[in-house]
Design a protein around this motif. Structure first.
Motif, PDB file in Angstrom:
ATOM      1  N   UNK A   4       0.827  -1.176   0.018  1.00 15.67           N
ATOM      2  CA  UNK A   4      -0.030   0.058   0.102  1.00 15.67           C
ATOM      3  C   UNK A   4       0.907   0.997  -0.092  1.00 15.67           C
ATOM      4  N   UNK A   5       0.726   1.958  -1.108  1.00 14.26           N
ATOM      5  CA  UNK A   5       1.837   3.177  -1.093  1.00 14.26           C
ATOM      6  C   UNK A   5       1.387   4.180  -0.048  1.00 14.26           C
ATOM      7  N   UNK A 291       1.904   4.421 -11.549  1.00 18.82           N
ATOM      8  CA  UNK A 291       1.204   4.024 -10.226  1.00 18.82           C
ATOM      9  C   UNK A 291       1.674   5.035  -9.366  1.00 18.82           C
ATOM     10  N   UNK A 292       3.012   5.295  -9.393  1.00 15.19           N
ATOM     11  CA  UNK A 292       3.438   6.558  -8.315  1.00 15.19           C
ATOM     12  C   UNK A 292       2.743   7.884  -8.663  1.00 15.19           C
ATOM     13  N   UNK A 366      11.248   1.867  -5.634  1.00 15.25           N
ATOM     14  CA  UNK A 366       9.895   1.459  -5.730  1.00 15.25           C
ATOM     15  C   UNK A 366       9.991   0.508  -6.809  1.00 15.25           C
ATOM     16  N   UNK A 367       9.899  -0.731  -6.659  1.00 15.75           N
ATOM     17  CA  UNK A 367      10.049  -1.847  -7.655  1.00 15.75           C
ATOM     18  C   UNK A 367       8.586  -2.529  -8.002  1.00 15.75           C
ATOM     19  N   UNK A 378       3.943  -4.647  -5.845  1.00 10.64           N
ATOM     20  CA  UNK A 378       4.699  -3.301  -5.558  1.00 10.64           C
ATOM     21  C   UNK A 378       5.483  -3.582  -4.482  1.00 10.64           C
ATOM     22  N   UNK A 379       6.792  -3.307  -4.495  1.00 15.42           N
ATOM     23  CA  UNK A 379       7.844  -3.119  -3.470  1.00 15.42           C
ATOM     24  C   UNK A 379       8.430  -1.968  -3.400  1.00 15.42           C
ATOM     25  N   UNK A 380       8.177  -1.440  -1.750  1.00 16.33           N
ATOM     26  CA  UNK A 380       9.126  -0.336  -1.678  1.00 16.33           C
ATOM     27  C   UNK A 380      10.146  -0.586  -0.356  1.00 16.33           C
TER      28      UNK A 380
END
Length: 428
Positions: A4-5, A291-292, A366-367, A378-380
């Motif tokens: 969840x960003x 997405x960002x 942010x991958x 999504x991976x932060x």
């Protein structure tokens, strides 16, 4: 794992705010000045100002020769667009793209101040294309005839150096603006009417170009996408080999184009043979950037996509909140599902290392993994996590780690970049 960003990134910044364009410029001034220095130093090193780079080979295949059954396939990171500017258009403050006194064709380092010739504020009908275009993309600029609509000259080619998005206080909309950094003004402008008489440029991307790839979106009367099947034809007439679109180094590309014979009418009878395809990883990175941007839009943050193709920045996206606090984000997109497949540039690894040591502003990786699949994740990654992963080979660094620390570029004032200014800044 899915992220969840808001939870992963939202705690770093406060809420966003609506801004005027002048307030936006103040918030991003340091980034803008750094980009100007990057353009100048890298273009100078590549030989742009001294005209010392090796030129590209001109087209050599007769236009009416049989097409090869298996042309050369070129994978590219950059997409190609066409931008049309009519000097009689009242939407532009300064609209003659062919005038060196109005557009910085001879001063690319000034583009970060004077090259913002694409904006949703002044051309809201072009919103789909302006929201889609990305840093590193190439734009062929056309000066449209003020009297004979549809006629015009192709005058040069630019690269998208920076893109901004912000919640605008005047319009109440999420607005976008794009910085055109000139690569080269063509040696000879290409008159479209003459090209058509020779049977050239008769492709849909020129006659009825649409605003989004895949012939999607509305017609693009200002900015339109050039489909890959049409790009080789357009590039050939301009004297730009398709292999140039695959050049990852913007400064080298610019320097080689500057010494090449571009726009020669001899090219109406000649062509290059190649087939261009979009590099898959870059497609996935654009998806991650979207997405960002969606997250930034919802939170009201300013987002700048910086001048990526001159290394050493260490990040792709810059977010700014209402108080002016910044967050740097490096964006990656991979079909692979494991972080171990992700490769960082040395500048990005060092930026993670410095951020882990407390050097501001905050930084994140942010991958987007499994990109292109039905369920991408999504991976932060925090700086501390990135440093630990690099040490354990859980993240890769191109060329190996430890790597030499890149030298950060900063703006300089030299004889190559005097106090060049336009009388008024265009706001298309």
């Amino acid at each position: 794992m899915a992220v969840d960003l808001d939870r992963a990134l939202g705690g770093i910044l406060e809420e966003g705010v609506e801004l005027t364009l002048d307030e936006l410029e103040v918030r991003l001034r340091e980034s803008t000045e750094a980009a100007s220095g990057d353009v100048e130093s890298t273009f100078e090193e590549a030989g742009w100002y001294g005209n010392t780079a090796q030129p590209y080979a001109p087209p050599a295949v007769p236009f009416d020769a049989p097409r090869p059954a298996k042309p050369q396939v070129i994978q590219v990171d950059r997409r190609l667009w066409l931008a049309r500017y009519n000097p009689a258009d009242p939407d532009f403050d300064v609209s003659d793209i062919a005038d060196d006194a109005k557009f910085p064709w001879q001063h690319p380092e000034a583009a970060t101040r004077e090259g913002w010739w694409v904006s949703t504020k002044n051309t809201p009908a072009g919103r789909p294309a302006i929201e889609e275009i990305a840093t590193g993309d190439l734009v062929i600029c056309q000066r449209t005839d003020p009297v004979r609509r549809g006629d015009g000259m192709l005058v040069g080619i630019c690269v998208i150096g920076m893109t901004d998005s912000w919640n605008d206080i005047d319009t109440g909309e999420r607005e976008h603006q794009v910085c055109l950094v000139p690569l080269v003004k063509f040696t000879y402008p290409v008159p479209r009417r003459v090209a058509l008489r020779h049977g050239r440029l008769r492709v849909k991307s020129m006659s009825s170009g649409q605003q989004l790839p895949g012939r999607q979106g509305p017609l693009g009367f200002g900015l339109s996408y050039v489909e890959w099947e049409d790009a080789v034809e357009l590039l050939s007439v301009c004297g730009i080999p398709p292999i140039a679109v695959a050049e990852p180094d913007t400064a080298r590309l610019a320097a080689r184009l500057r010494t090449s014979d571009t726009g020669n009418r001899l090219f109406f009878r000649l062509r290059y043979d190649a087939r261009i395809v979009d590099r898959v990883r870059r497609m996935h990175e654009r998806d991650a950037e979207r997405r960002a941007e969606a997250w930034a839009r919802a939170k009201g943050y300013v987002k700048r996509a910086g001048y990526q193709h001159v290394a050493n920045a260490g990040f792709d996206l810059l977010f700014v909140d209402a108080a002016g606090a910044e967050l740097q984000v490096e964006v990656k997109g991979y079909m692979a599902t494991k972080l171990a497949a992700v490769h960082l540039q040395p500048s990005q690894a060092w930026r993670a290392h410095d951020a882990a040591g407390g050097i501001p502003p905050p930084w994140r990786l942010f991958a987007l993994l499994g990109a292109g699949s039905k369920r991408p994740t999504e991976h932060v990654v925090t700086p501390d996590q990135a440093v630990a992963l690099i040490a354990a080979n859980g993240l890769q660094v191109k060329g190996g780690w430890p790597a030499a620390r890149p030298v950060a570029q900063r703006p300089t004032l030299t004889k190559k970049s005097p106090r060049w200014r336009l009388s008024s800044r265009p706001r298309p």
